[in-house]
Design an enzyme around this catalytic site. Sequence first.
Site, mmCIF file in Angstrom:
data_model
loop_
_atom_site.group_PDB
_atom_site.id
_atom_site.type_symbol
_atom_site.label_atom_id
_atom_site.label_comp_id
_atom_site.label_asym_id
_atom_site.label_seq_id
_atom_site.Cartn_x
_atom_site.Cartn_y
_atom_site.Cartn_z
ATOM 1 C CG ASN A 147 -0.307 -0.206 2.522
ATOM 2 O OD1 ASN A 147 0.918 -0.291 2.610
ATOM 3 N ND2 ASN A 147 -1.106 -0.306 3.570
ATOM 4 N NE ARG A 285 2.931 2.711 11.902
ATOM 5 C CZ ARG A 285 2.509 2.450 10.678
ATOM 6 N NH1 ARG A 285 2.057 3.435 9.913
ATOM 7 N NH2 ARG A 285 2.534 1.217 10.196
ATOM 8 C CD GLN A 314 -3.286 4.692 14.066
ATOM 9 O OE1 GLN A 314 -3.021 5.685 13.413
ATOM 10 N NE2 GLN A 314 -3.271 3.482 13.527
ATOM 11 C CG HIS A 333 -3.687 4.561 9.795
ATOM 12 N ND1 HIS A 333 -2.702 3.972 10.553
ATOM 13 C CD2 HIS A 333 -3.153 4.692 8.554
ATOM 14 C CE1 HIS A 333 -1.633 3.772 9.812
ATOM 15 N NE2 HIS A 333 -1.891 4.192 8.596
#
Length: 400
Positions: A147, A285, A314, A333
């Site tokens: 990705n 991050r 998260q 995210h």
Amino acid sequence: MAKVVCVLYDDPVGGYPTSYARDDVPQPKIYPDGQTLPTPQAIDFKPGALLGSVSGELGLRKFLESNGHQLVVTSSKDGEDSVLDRELPDAEIVISQPFWPAYMTAERIARAKKLKLIVTAGIGSDHTDLQAAIENNITVAEVTYCNSNAVAEHVVLSILALVRNFIPSHNIILQGGWNIADAVSRSYDLEAMQVGTVAAGRIGLRVLRLLKPFGVGLHYLDRHRLPRAVEEELDLTYHDNLESLVKISDVVTLNCPLHPETEHMINEKTLNFFKRGSYLVNTARGKLVDRDALVGALESGQLAGYAGDVWFPQPPAKDHPWRTAPHHALTPHISGTSLSAQTRYAAGVREILESYFEKRPIRNEYLVVQGGKLAGVGAHSYSEGDATGGSEEAARFEKA
């Protein structure tokens, strides 16, 4: 028989999709550096389906259960009574995503006596205590490059959204208005600005290539300098320290891994090096950025805007101060979990599991830790150590 615990994000609020906006998902034939896409022996899903949430199961159930393995899929990963913690003691494999990470801390690894393999469905394995994995001879793997381009596209989207003041302008329409002066009072052209990336690996280099046609100056900081031919092709300026990069940049984008050396690299001190009114984009991050220092920089105007697709922990608590900070373009995210990318990372997880069960070598480019040491992409991108500290705060998301 192996128990496989798979931690995925929740299904859509309105229910799992029965149809999709598109009938196909175009895919690249090969990644830019020549690496091939995942090559599992088979897949049990339709490309373009929602695979990253609980009902999607990464398309793994038929494969695993037909081979005699047990699959537990859950979104419950934080807090004392989480499904993840209940299932860990006899789990052999744990799979999760960067978007909804199973924080594999040293304490959790110590309780998981049968654990042999931790897989990231995506890229970025900092939610695992890599030092603990090394010491316990646990293999850590991720689906490298699956990705990267999706994230790079999101970086460019975020830069344009900030610089052109798109989100406030869109909100004016939603609110029934036509306040052009309000919309453009913080809108600028990206053309002729200086853009700097912290790290120029797969994502960072792709960002630089995508931005080149915009007529911007391009700068990069990386511990691995790019070949001279690439620097000349893109007219790149190399910087060997953060202060040098951010002082010249109108836009700074973070594209580096999280490990102990990069944790809170953007802090009160380093934010003072930024040009007043510059923009910061972070799809890497959340823990690269000091939480409260960022809010202060947005409130003071030192930063004109922040686009963050990543948080720590998260999910973040509902009272996380970034949610209410001014001039942001924050998202959950999502940058690396488009339906196109899910097709690739689900296939990559299947490939890793096939190799593991058949006792074949896992692709070197997928390896982060193996044989008690950093390996593959891990040896290039990470440092030994722990970046999971503080992750227990994620439990506050449900309680808030």
